[in-house]
Design an enzyme around this catalytic site. Structure first.
Site, PDB file in Angstrom:
ATOM      1  N   CYS A   2     -50.037 -22.839   9.132  1.00 37.49           N
ATOM      2  CA  CYS A   2     -50.971 -21.696   9.243  1.00 37.49           C
ATOM      3  C   CYS A   2     -50.175 -20.600   9.431  1.00 37.49           C
ATOM      4  O   CYS A   2     -49.082 -20.519  10.028  1.00 37.49           O
ATOM      5  CB  CYS A   2     -51.598 -22.008  10.429  1.00 37.49           C
ATOM      6  SG  CYS A   2     -52.705 -23.685  10.371  1.00 37.49           S
ATOM      7  N   ARG A  27     -46.057 -20.682   3.229  1.00 34.98           N
ATOM      8  CA  ARG A  27     -46.040 -21.655   4.103  1.00 34.98           C
ATOM      9  C   ARG A  27     -47.107 -22.837   3.776  1.00 34.98           C
ATOM     10  O   ARG A  27     -46.885 -23.706   4.464  1.00 34.98           O
ATOM     11  CB  ARG A  27     -46.578 -20.767   5.588  1.00 34.98           C
ATOM     12  CG  ARG A  27     -45.532 -19.744   5.952  1.00 34.98           C
ATOM     13  CD  ARG A  27     -46.332 -18.928   6.927  1.00 34.98           C
ATOM     14  NE  ARG A  27     -46.249 -19.542   8.323  1.00 34.98           N
ATOM     15  CZ  ARG A  27     -45.546 -19.646   9.276  1.00 34.98           C
ATOM     16  NH1 ARG A  27     -44.352 -19.077   9.185  1.00 34.98           N
ATOM     17  NH2 ARG A  27     -45.538 -20.225  10.592  1.00 34.98           N
ATOM     18  N   TRP A  89     -53.936 -24.392   7.123  1.00 35.41           N
ATOM     19  CA  TRP A  89     -53.355 -25.832   6.637  1.00 35.41           C
ATOM     20  C   TRP A  89     -54.195 -26.720   7.471  1.00 35.41           C
ATOM     21  O   TRP A  89     -53.800 -26.912   8.840  1.00 35.41           O
ATOM     22  CB  TRP A  89     -51.892 -25.863   6.652  1.00 35.41           C
ATOM     23  CG  TRP A  89     -51.403 -26.939   6.093  1.00 35.41           C
ATOM     24  CD1 TRP A  89     -51.155 -27.235   4.784  1.00 35.41           C
ATOM     25  CD2 TRP A  89     -50.922 -28.417   6.371  1.00 35.41           C
ATOM     26  NE1 TRP A  89     -50.510 -28.487   4.272  1.00 35.41           N
ATOM     27  CE2 TRP A  89     -50.608 -29.132   5.653  1.00 35.41           C
ATOM     28  CE3 TRP A  89     -51.020 -28.871   8.021  1.00 35.41           C
ATOM     29  CZ2 TRP A  89     -49.746 -30.556   5.912  1.00 35.41           C
ATOM     30  CZ3 TRP A  89     -50.738 -30.304   8.080  1.00 35.41           C
ATOM     31  CH2 TRP A  89     -50.144 -31.058   7.052  1.00 35.41           C
ATOM     32  N   ASN A 115     -52.405 -20.956  15.172  1.00 39.69           N
ATOM     33  CA  ASN A 115     -51.276 -21.801  14.576  1.00 39.69           C
ATOM     34  C   ASN A 115     -50.644 -22.671  15.348  1.00 39.69           C
ATOM     35  O   ASN A 115     -50.307 -22.588  16.789  1.00 39.69           O
ATOM     36  CB  ASN A 115     -50.051 -20.831  14.086  1.00 39.69           C
ATOM     37  CG  ASN A 115     -49.116 -21.546  13.313  1.00 39.69           C
ATOM     38  OD1 ASN A 115     -49.152 -22.766  12.787  1.00 39.69           O
ATOM     39  ND2 ASN A 115     -47.879 -20.826  13.102  1.00 39.69           N
ATOM     40  N   GLY A 116     -50.587 -24.036  14.954  1.00 38.01           N
ATOM     41  CA  GLY A 116     -50.157 -25.132  15.711  1.00 38.01           C
ATOM     42  C   GLY A 116     -51.387 -26.223  16.030  1.00 38.01           C
ATOM     43  O   GLY A 116     -52.220 -26.398  15.427  1.00 38.01           O
ATOM     44  N   GLU A 496     -33.422 -36.908  -2.495  1.00 39.69           N
ATOM     45  CA  GLU A 496     -33.945 -35.405  -2.716  1.00 39.69           C
ATOM     46  C   GLU A 496     -34.747 -35.070  -3.901  1.00 39.69           C
ATOM     47  O   GLU A 496     -35.679 -34.702  -4.133  1.00 39.69           O
ATOM     48  CB  GLU A 496     -32.565 -34.313  -2.589  1.00 39.69           C
ATOM     49  CG  GLU A 496     -33.199 -33.014  -2.788  1.00 39.69           C
ATOM     50  CD  GLU A 496     -34.181 -32.456  -1.849  1.00 39.69           C
ATOM     51  OE1 GLU A 496     -34.724 -31.438  -2.179  1.00 39.69           O
ATOM     52  OE2 GLU A 496     -34.494 -33.240  -0.910  1.00 39.69           O
ATOM     53  N   LYS A 500     -38.624 -34.109  -4.400  1.00 38.81           N
ATOM     54  CA  LYS A 500     -39.055 -33.178  -5.125  1.00 38.81           C
ATOM     55  C   LYS A 500     -39.992 -33.802  -6.311  1.00 38.81           C
ATOM     56  O   LYS A 500     -41.222 -33.149  -6.517  1.00 38.81           O
ATOM     57  CB  LYS A 500     -37.931 -32.475  -6.009  1.00 38.81           C
ATOM     58  CG  LYS A 500     -37.080 -31.607  -5.253  1.00 38.81           C
ATOM     59  CD  LYS A 500     -37.598 -30.349  -4.819  1.00 38.81           C
ATOM     60  CE  LYS A 500     -37.336 -29.911  -3.480  1.00 38.81           C
ATOM     61  NZ  LYS A 500     -37.405 -30.875  -2.220  1.00 38.81           N
ATOM     62  N   GLU A 503     -43.368 -34.309  -4.332  1.00 39.70           N
ATOM     63  CA  GLU A 503     -44.026 -33.190  -3.785  1.00 39.70           C
ATOM     64  C   GLU A 503     -44.789 -32.399  -4.752  1.00 39.70           C
ATOM     65  O   GLU A 503     -45.991 -31.995  -4.619  1.00 39.70           O
ATOM     66  CB  GLU A 503     -42.905 -32.366  -3.341  1.00 39.70           C
ATOM     67  CG  GLU A 503     -42.166 -32.660  -1.945  1.00 39.70           C
ATOM     68  CD  GLU A 503     -41.095 -31.897  -1.515  1.00 39.70           C
ATOM     69  OE1 GLU A 503     -41.153 -31.451  -0.447  1.00 39.70           O
ATOM     70  OE2 GLU A 503     -40.339 -31.189  -2.430  1.00 39.70           O
ATOM     71  N   HIS A 519     -32.448 -55.546  -3.980  1.00 45.96           N
ATOM     72  CA  HIS A 519     -33.014 -56.607  -2.547  1.00 45.96           C
ATOM     73  C   HIS A 519     -34.288 -56.105  -2.667  1.00 45.96           C
ATOM     74  O   HIS A 519     -34.839 -55.765  -1.467  1.00 45.96           O
ATOM     75  CB  HIS A 519     -32.310 -56.025  -1.490  1.00 45.96           C
ATOM     76  CG  HIS A 519     -30.740 -56.650  -1.612  1.00 45.96           C
ATOM     77  ND1 HIS A 519     -30.387 -57.901  -1.649  1.00 45.96           N
ATOM     78  CD2 HIS A 519     -29.509 -55.917  -1.612  1.00 45.96           C
ATOM     79  CE1 HIS A 519     -28.910 -57.899  -1.681  1.00 45.96           C
ATOM     80  NE2 HIS A 519     -28.513 -56.786  -1.753  1.00 45.96           N
ATOM     81  N   LYS A 618     -44.851 -25.071   3.798  1.00 52.90           N
ATOM     82  CA  LYS A 618     -43.549 -24.539   3.697  1.00 52.90           C
ATOM     83  C   LYS A 618     -42.982 -24.750   5.352  1.00 52.90           C
ATOM     84  O   LYS A 618     -41.690 -25.184   5.150  1.00 52.90           O
ATOM     85  CB  LYS A 618     -43.361 -23.129   3.257  1.00 52.90           C
ATOM     86  CG  LYS A 618     -41.887 -22.594   3.027  1.00 52.90           C
ATOM     87  CD  LYS A 618     -41.190 -23.469   1.851  1.00 52.90           C
ATOM     88  CE  LYS A 618     -40.028 -22.953   1.252  1.00 52.90           C
ATOM     89  NZ  LYS A 618     -39.489 -23.666   0.462  1.00 52.90           N
TER      90      LYS A 618
END
Length: 623
Positions: A2, A27, A89, A115-116, A496, A500, A503, A519, A618
């Site tokens: 947020c 964000r 968010w 926020n939080g 990574e 990506k 996401e 395996h 973000k």
């Protein structure tokens, strides 16, 4: 996550709030809103979706007598000069206008943005509802606005202080009251909140970028502090109400142009900016083959005497730490462990004496990483923050900071911040090898020289692979599952790459150390399943090629990132991305680039919003 922005001053607040929110879009958010103080009443407007939706709602409200909830005609003469704004968010409650911020109390005269997470919101809600307060949302934030309203007796600071004492969790919030024009009151506990001090105007926000165009004077709000802001100045208090003296400091935000610089998206622009990000990270720290890291505040003797290194991070930063582990252990011969910060913070860890703890957080505000760093500090460990944001909470909590200098990254999916983190950690690894005498002078000089050339080589990797990635993205856009493989230091590169792709394309993508593929994960391989392999030269290249043969035998479409098309892996692959050849321990800075480009082009081919993927943020300031 947020984003918060507040303004009190002499200019019209509405455009400043909307523009400030625009700088916080990176964000991640799903709804937005603003509240303005006009003629001793509060005007609030909220919308679901991006800021374009909120701007459209604001424009529509201008064509009717009043903003939503105003209850009277909009005054024509004077624009409001006090207000708060928010990008949400979703954490508590679905995405809806009712759950968007700002939230008010039962009278509609108190407005709050938060926020939080407020962990005891359910208990607060139950008590407030029993007292006759009617809630209109599912959010934890409304528990704060209703609580402040219930405690309000004409003194907003007093009500916020009393409410703050009852709240559990990690959060930051800003409140305003229609009964006290020209006043904003903010409070924070383990979530970001900063003040921009101007000439006859004040800003309060989640991040410096929200007011960087208006002032370079920064006041940091520390944990447990409350602030009262009026146009003429700012007062800071501790939780008991005792005034705190703090002078503004000048900050320097190297803000890239707000536009995309001719690129289709911010993410593509930032992929192309990776060479510059790494160059800035290396600048002044790698001089004539010697590593200089005075910001660590640790002597050569202290570095040489380290018994262990523990790296704490989440997401992309975790992968940077994994890469660093392979390099640092080989170069400096010091044991390195890498841990998910959200697990470390709860497992009662044991840190040997002489352990250096490195917390990696792009924003410097990642809640889990900050909590893990604090826990490490409580054990007596020396804590170093690797972050992109000077003045962030991580830089204030840590004993020392190693800034990555990547510049502002707008795209939610990290690209240039990742390579800058890896470059900074390479510097630390080579510094440790130097002071510990674990690399001979010739090898140290060669590695330093290759690292110095890395910006130029990253540029080459981007240019070589942009068109092949675009073509392959179209070809593979209908695929339903991707697998990524690598061995040794290339294993976290594969992780990574898979992250990506997940996401921004929303496609399932698994990543494995290639030796583990047989395996279990090989059961996922079917005809034409795309398997992306980080296959640059390394001591395990032949073994990796054997793993590639195993998936190829099951019909996989093997896509290899190689530094030699004639290598065994290059000859075996169905499709190849090529990057310049470098020392294999430095290769992640290059081999990750084609994976970023492939994920990007797949998302574009699927018609998705690359810069603002669904459900992601973000800056992750909640657990």
């Amino acid at each position: 996550m947020c984003g918060i922005i507040g303004y009190v001053g002499h200019r019209p607040a509405r455009p400043l709030l909307l523009d400030g929110l625009a700088t916080l879009e990176y964000r991640g958010y799903d709804s937005a809103g603003i509240a303005l103080e006009r003629d001793a009443r509060a005007e609030r407007l909220r919308s679901v979706g991006n800021l374009a939706s909120l701007r459209a709602a604001v424009a529509a409200a201008d064509r009717v007598p009043a903003l939503a909830g105003a209850g009277a005609a909009v005054a024509e003469a004077v624009e409001p000069t006090t207000g708060i704004g928010h990008t949400r968010w979703a954490t508590h409650g679905r995405v809806s206008e009712a759950n968007a911020h700002p939230h008010d109390d039962s009278t509609g005269r108190i407005q709050v943005v938060l926020n939080g997470i407020v962990e005891n919101h359910a208990e607060l809600r139950e008590a407030l509802e029993a007292g006759g307060h009617e809630f209109t949302s599912q959010t934890d934030a409304e528990a704060v606005s209703q609580l402040v309203g219930a405690l309000y007796d004409g003194d907003l600071m007093g009500a916020v202080r009393a409410a703050y004492a009852q709240l559990h969790g990690h959060f930051a919030f800003v409140a305003m009251s229609a009964d006290e024009p020209g006043l904003l009151v903010g409070a924070r506990r383990e979530a970001p909140l900063v003040i921009g001090a101007g000439d006859g105007e004040q800003f309060i926000a989640s991040a410096i970028s929200a007011f960087a165009d208006s002032t370079d004077q920064l006041l940091l709000v520390e944990d447990g502090e409350l602030v009262a802001m009026r146009a003429e100045g700012v007062e800071i208090f501790d939780a008991s109400g005792t005034p705190v003296e703090r002078e503004p400091q000048t900050f320097d935000v190297a803000r890239e142009a707000a536009d995309r610089g001719g690129f289709a998206t911010y993410m593509l622009k930032e992929i192309h900016e990776q060479s510059a990000a790494v160059a800035r990270t290396l600048e002044g720290r790698l001089v004539n083959g010697r590593i200089r890291l005075p910001e660590l505040g640790l002597s050569d003797a202290q570095l040489a005497g380290l018994s262990a290194i523990r790296i704490l991070a989440c997401g992309t930063s975790l992968h940077a730490g994994m890469i660093a582990r392979y390099a640092i252990e080989r170069w400096a011969r010091v044991p390195v462990e890498v841990e998910v910060a959200s697990e470390f913070r709860y497992r009662d860890p044991v840190l040997p004496e002489g352990t250096l703890v490195i917390g990696i957080t792009q924003s410097g505000e990642t809640a889990d990483t900050l909590a893990a760093m604090r826990l490490a500090a409580q054990t007596g460990a020396t804590v170093v923050a690797v972050t992109n944001v000077d003045g962030s909470q991580a830089t204030r909590d840590a004993d020392a900071t190693l800034l990555t200098r990547a510049g502002i990254e707008i795209g939610v999916a990290a690209t240039k911040t990742f390579v800058a983190q890896v470059a900074a950690l390479y510097l630390l690894g080579l510094k440790l090898a130097d002071v510990r005498g674990t690399l001979d002078a010739e090898t140290l000089t060669r590695l330093s020289a290759e690292l110095q050339r890395m910006p130029q080589l990253i540029d080459q990797a981007v240019q070589r692979n942009a068109q092949p990635a675009a073509w392959l993205g179209e070809q593979l856009s209908g695929s339903e599952l991707f697998m990524f493989l690598g061995r040794d230091i290339a294993s976290p590169v594969a992780m990574e790459g898979a992250l990506k792709l997940k996401e921004i394309t929303y496609l399932p993508a698994d990543a494995y150390a290639a030796g583990e593929m047989k395996h279990g994960p090989i059961a996922l391989i079917g005809e034409d399943t795309p398997v992306v392999v980080a296959a640059t030269g390394s001591p395990l290249h032949d073994k990796l090629t054997s793993n590639m043969e195993e998936v190829a035998a099951r019909g996989a479409r093997v896509i290899a990132v190689v530094d030699d098309e004639d290598s065994p892996a290059g000859r075996l692959a169905t499709h190849r991305f090529t990057v310049p050849a470098v020392d294999w321990l430095l290769s992640p800075l290059l081999s990750v680039v084609p994976m970023q480009l492939l994920a990007y082009e797949l998302a574009v081919a699927r018609g998705l919003n690359v810069d603002q993927p669904r459900n992601l943020a973000k800056t992750v300031t909640v657990e």
